[in-house]
Design an enzyme around this catalytic site. Sequence first.
Site, PDB file in Angstrom:
ATOM      1  NE  ARG A 186     -59.823  33.603 142.408  1.00  0.00           N
ATOM      2  CZ  ARG A 186     -59.918  33.655 143.626  1.00  0.00           C
ATOM      3  NH1 ARG A 186     -61.052  33.897 144.129  1.00  0.00           N
ATOM      4  NH2 ARG A 186     -59.278  32.692 144.269  1.00  0.00           N
ATOM      5  CG  HIS A 213     -60.057  37.651 145.841  1.00  0.00           C
ATOM      6  ND1 HIS A 213     -61.440  37.777 145.126  1.00  0.00           N
ATOM      7  CD2 HIS A 213     -59.892  38.655 146.468  1.00  0.00           C
ATOM      8  CE1 HIS A 213     -62.063  38.767 145.531  1.00  0.00           C
ATOM      9  NE2 HIS A 213     -61.175  39.560 146.514  1.00  0.00           N
ATOM     10  CE1 TYR A 258     -58.968  30.313 147.045  1.00  0.00           C
ATOM     11  CE2 TYR A 258     -57.781  31.689 148.471  1.00  0.00           C
ATOM     12  CZ  TYR A 258     -58.274  31.414 147.224  1.00  0.00           C
ATOM     13  OH  TYR A 258     -58.321  32.519 146.598  1.00  0.00           O
TER      14      TYR A 258
END
Length: 368
Positions: A268, A272, A281
């Site tokens: 990805r 998100h 993160y």
Amino acid sequence: MSEKLAPERRTGIEILLPGPVPFAFPEKDADPSPAGRDYPMADAETLLAAYRKMVLGRRFDEQANALARQGRLAVYPSSLGQEACQVAAALALRDDDWLFPTYRDSVALVSRGIDPVGILTLLRGDWHSGYDPVAHRTAPQCTPLATHAPHAVGLAHAERLKGTGTVALALLGDGATSEGDFHEALNLAGVLRAPVVFLVQNNGYAISVPFAAQTAATSLAHRGVGYGVRAEQVDGNDAAAVLAVLATAVEDARTGGGPWLVEALTYRVGPHTSADDPSRYRSPEESEPWRARDPIARLERRLRASGLLDETTVAETADRAEALAGDLRARLAAPPEPDPRTLFDHVFRHPTSQLTEQRTEVEAAWRP
């Protein structure tokens, strides 16, 4: 279950296990081929269709992200970097097969031929899924993780009983495989030998949770053997490889071979959703190797090397992608105009007297 409907039991673990490494086609003649697996390369027409759909899909994705930043969409979950999986899922199916997508699979829906504005309808606060699931043989995009997987099994089993030859393909993320619905769906699919294919796009993260923190398993594909489901791993950024594996899985399921679990290893690249900050993160450097393995660039190199792609086709495809983005901007320029009377539609086939009374009150108070 009656003896008449009881499926035949598979024997032998070897047929169920994925290969030792993710399947991918060699990029150069000198590269080694994956041992022990033989998936046929798609024909030139299909590979060119995949390229065109991936380019259009990425431009749609970029434009949807921009619309979210402008406040025209409430949120948008990007699939940047996962176009090979999205497009291959659509191309592997016949028109009468069913696709069960998640919230991140908008590019698969565009590739399925669904109106891009309809796809984004749900994300701008309008009603229902934005498209007719029956007309497009595509279930509404599912936001709760894995809850659509049992639905795919049920539909596939029903079609098998009717003898239609229809296959269901359920798209999932790696985070969905930690949900109970995923395991229940695999178990039921294995027992019934339902003609269903589960494509897990393992993009490395369940929102902010990295794959290593989700499971101690060496791969998600190896979970299939526990349920009697044939499994495979594939390089999710190699469009030709994903097409080959999914085409084989779908046709095997269609002809009575039972369910498949395909794990596509991808990444990805974006956040998100448009509301996420991935820098909290993961480091920016982490995505660089994956950008170098961009699925569109890889397929373009393969097509050019085979003499199947020229500058004219590249330019024409880019123009079509820009036209799609322009049409999307124009048609989403105005906010939706909800009609409160639709609150009472599709509640009951025959409305109750209370609903009829409430609808009358709303109509009296509302003026378009």
